[in-house]
Design a protein around this motif. Structure first.
Motif, PDB file in Angstrom:
ATOM      1  N   ASP A  43      23.424  12.421-108.081  1.00 59.62           N
ATOM      2  CA  ASP A  43      22.985  12.633-109.510  1.00 59.62           C
ATOM      3  C   ASP A  43      21.999  13.835-109.267  1.00 59.62           C
ATOM      4  OD1 ASP A  43      21.230  12.438-112.015  1.00 59.62           O
ATOM      5  OD2 ASP A  43      22.635  10.684-112.322  1.00 59.62           O
ATOM      6  N   ASP A  44      22.027  14.694-110.132  1.00 56.56           N
ATOM      7  CA  ASP A  44      21.095  15.934-109.919  1.00 56.56           C
ATOM      8  C   ASP A  44      19.605  15.791-110.617  1.00 56.56           C
ATOM      9  OD1 ASP A  44      23.152  17.468-108.684  1.00 56.56           O
ATOM     10  OD2 ASP A  44      24.049  18.135-110.122  1.00 56.56           O
ATOM     11  N   ASN A  45      19.687  14.445-111.382  1.00 49.00           N
ATOM     12  CA  ASN A  45      18.142  14.312-111.974  1.00 49.00           C
ATOM     13  C   ASN A  45      17.560  14.052-110.737  1.00 49.00           C
ATOM     14  OD1 ASN A  45      16.045  13.070-113.024  1.00 49.00           O
ATOM     15  ND2 ASN A  45      17.328  12.849-115.099  1.00 49.00           N
ATOM     16  N   PRO A  46      16.350  14.429-110.549  1.00 47.67           N
ATOM     17  CA  PRO A  46      15.284  13.986-109.620  1.00 47.67           C
ATOM     18  C   PRO A  46      14.686  12.592-109.732  1.00 47.67           C
ATOM     19  CG  PRO A  46      14.790  16.311-110.180  1.00 47.67           C
ATOM     20  CD  PRO A  46      15.881  15.844-110.966  1.00 47.67           C
ATOM     21  N   LEU A  47      14.723  12.183-110.862  1.00 44.42           N
ATOM     22  CA  LEU A  47      14.110  10.941-111.356  1.00 44.42           C
ATOM     23  C   LEU A  47      14.899  10.016-110.833  1.00 44.42           C
ATOM     24  CD1 LEU A  47      11.867   9.028-112.489  1.00 44.42           C
ATOM     25  CD2 LEU A  47      13.003   9.381-114.732  1.00 44.42           C
ATOM     26  N   VAL A  48      16.393   9.990-111.282  1.00 42.80           N
ATOM     27  CA  VAL A  48      17.435   9.139-110.623  1.00 42.80           C
ATOM     28  C   VAL A  48      17.569   8.981-109.063  1.00 42.80           C
ATOM     29  CG1 VAL A  48      19.858   8.480-110.935  1.00 42.80           C
ATOM     30  CG2 VAL A  48      18.568   9.479-113.028  1.00 42.80           C
ATOM     31  N   LEU A  49      17.856  10.096-108.607  1.00 39.13           N
ATOM     32  CA  LEU A  49      17.562  10.328-107.207  1.00 39.13           C
ATOM     33  C   LEU A  49      16.730   9.396-106.411  1.00 39.13           C
ATOM     34  CD1 LEU A  49      19.471  10.973-104.602  1.00 39.13           C
ATOM     35  CD2 LEU A  49      18.131  13.010-104.700  1.00 39.13           C
ATOM     36  N   SER A  50      15.443  10.113-106.789  1.00 36.99           N
ATOM     37  CA  SER A  50      14.251   9.154-106.312  1.00 36.99           C
ATOM     38  C   SER A  50      14.114   7.779-106.672  1.00 36.99           C
ATOM     39  CB  SER A  50      12.965   9.919-106.722  1.00 36.99           C
ATOM     40  OG  SER A  50      12.598   9.736-108.022  1.00 36.99           O
ATOM     41  N   THR A  51      14.586   7.191-107.799  1.00 36.59           N
ATOM     42  CA  THR A  51      14.528   5.955-108.003  1.00 36.59           C
ATOM     43  C   THR A  51      15.537   5.305-107.278  1.00 36.59           C
ATOM     44  OG1 THR A  51      13.897   6.517-110.295  1.00 36.59           O
ATOM     45  CG2 THR A  51      14.622   4.129-109.916  1.00 36.59           C
ATOM     46  N   ALA A  52      16.714   5.815-106.955  1.00 32.22           N
ATOM     47  CA  ALA A  52      18.078   5.244-106.245  1.00 32.22           C
ATOM     48  C   ALA A  52      17.425   4.976-104.735  1.00 32.22           C
ATOM     49  CB  ALA A  52      19.068   6.024-106.298  1.00 32.22           C
ATOM     50  N   LEU A  53      16.598   6.224-104.378  1.00 32.62           N
ATOM     51  CA  LEU A  53      16.096   6.017-102.991  1.00 32.62           C
ATOM     52  C   LEU A  53      15.244   4.759-102.691  1.00 32.62           C
ATOM     53  CD1 LEU A  53      15.567   9.740-102.211  1.00 32.62           C
ATOM     54  CD2 LEU A  53      17.602   8.452-101.427  1.00 32.62           C
ATOM     55  N   THR A  54      14.218   4.646-103.873  1.00 33.07           N
ATOM     56  CA  THR A  54      13.285   3.615-103.777  1.00 33.07           C
ATOM     57  C   THR A  54      13.869   2.100-103.738  1.00 33.07           C
ATOM     58  OG1 THR A  54      11.779   4.527-105.055  1.00 33.07           O
ATOM     59  CG2 THR A  54      11.475   2.363-104.946  1.00 33.07           C
ATOM     60  N   ALA A  55      15.274   2.224-104.567  1.00 29.90           N
ATOM     61  CA  ALA A  55      15.919   0.980-104.626  1.00 29.90           C
ATOM     62  C   ALA A  55      16.538   0.482-103.308  1.00 29.90           C
ATOM     63  CB  ALA A  55      16.804   0.890-105.699  1.00 29.90           C
ATOM     64  N   LEU A  56      17.194   1.613-102.671  1.00 26.21           N
ATOM     65  CA  LEU A  56      17.619   1.626-101.178  1.00 26.21           C
ATOM     66  C   LEU A  56      16.599   0.864-100.199  1.00 26.21           C
ATOM     67  CD1 LEU A  56      20.336   4.176-101.257  1.00 26.21           C
ATOM     68  CD2 LEU A  56      20.809   1.858-101.223  1.00 26.21           C
ATOM     69  N   ALA A  57      15.601   1.839-100.226  1.00 24.46           N
ATOM     70  CA  ALA A  57      14.415   1.280 -99.297  1.00 24.46           C
ATOM     71  C   ALA A  57      13.961   0.089 -99.588  1.00 24.46           C
ATOM     72  CB  ALA A  57      13.352   2.517 -99.278  1.00 24.46           C
ATOM     73  N   SER A  58      14.023  -0.545-100.569  1.00 26.90           N
ATOM     74  CA  SER A  58      13.482  -1.943-101.079  1.00 26.90           C
ATOM     75  C   SER A  58      14.617  -2.686-100.610  1.00 26.90           C
ATOM     76  CB  SER A  58      13.211  -1.965-102.302  1.00 26.90           C
ATOM     77  OG  SER A  58      14.296  -2.215-103.094  1.00 26.90           O
ATOM     78  N   MET A  59      15.785  -2.562-100.444  1.00 22.32           N
ATOM     79  CA  MET A  59      16.901  -3.413 -99.991  1.00 22.32           C
ATOM     80  C   MET A  59      16.698  -3.633 -98.474  1.00 22.32           C
ATOM     81  SD  MET A  59      19.874  -2.424-102.121  1.00 22.32           S
ATOM     82  CE  MET A  59      19.927  -2.584-104.040  1.00 22.32           C
TER      83      MET A  59
END
Length: 166
Positions: free
Chosen positions: A59-75
């Protein structure tokens, strides 16, 4: 759904997590970000939904990408399966940074100013580029996931500082 799951641990189940993860593929960014945030809240418990999170890494939206990275890191360790896709994303952002720098260097004023910089100053210019900041965030997420162990997010606990004698 998330509130119910937070107050009743029995509700943290595949059915509810799947219902949340389904919104990762929403067309609108709002539901997508909310789903990613919800999965991040449940961390390792949502680890079975890694694929849903991985699906938004392009996704090119930085908010979506950063939230996805946060979700993965939390897993934590349960996100190990995402490392390959994260490495692809890191390469994508590195390439975008290189392309942007090359484009900037085509501008005569920029090129002249850039050429006058020391090597350290040039590194700082590159480090300040949005594409490089995203790449570094992806790289840090990869490291976090790789270092994580079940029940130990990010790896070994930090060694406490020695106590000072009174």
């Amino acid at each position: 759904r998330v509130v119910l799951m937070r107050f009743d641990p029995k509700e943290i189940n595949d059915e509810n997590l799947t219902a949340i993860a389904r919104h990762c593929s929403a067309k609108d960014d709002g539901p997508k970000v909310q789903a990613l945030q919800a999965l991040a809240i449940f961390g390792e418990q949502a680890g079975g939904k890694v694929d849903a999170v991985v699906s938004v890494l392009d996704d090119d939206n930085p908010l979506v990408l950063s939230t996805a990275l946060t979700a993965l890191a939390s897993m934590d360790a349960k996100a190990q399966g995402a490392v390959g896709e994260l490495e692809k994303a890191e390469k994508k952002w590195e390439k975008l940074r290189q392309e942007r720098l090359a484009e900037n260097l085509k501008d005569k004023k920029f090129s002249e100013a850039y050429d006058k910089l020391s090597a350290k100053e040039k590194e700082q210019v590159v480090a300040s580029m949005p594409q490089e900041q995203v790449r570094l965030t992806v790289a840090n997420t990869i490291k976090w996931i790789k270092d994580s162990k079940p029940g130990m997010p990010g790896g070994e606990a930090a060694v406490p500082a020695p106590e000072k004698a009174p």
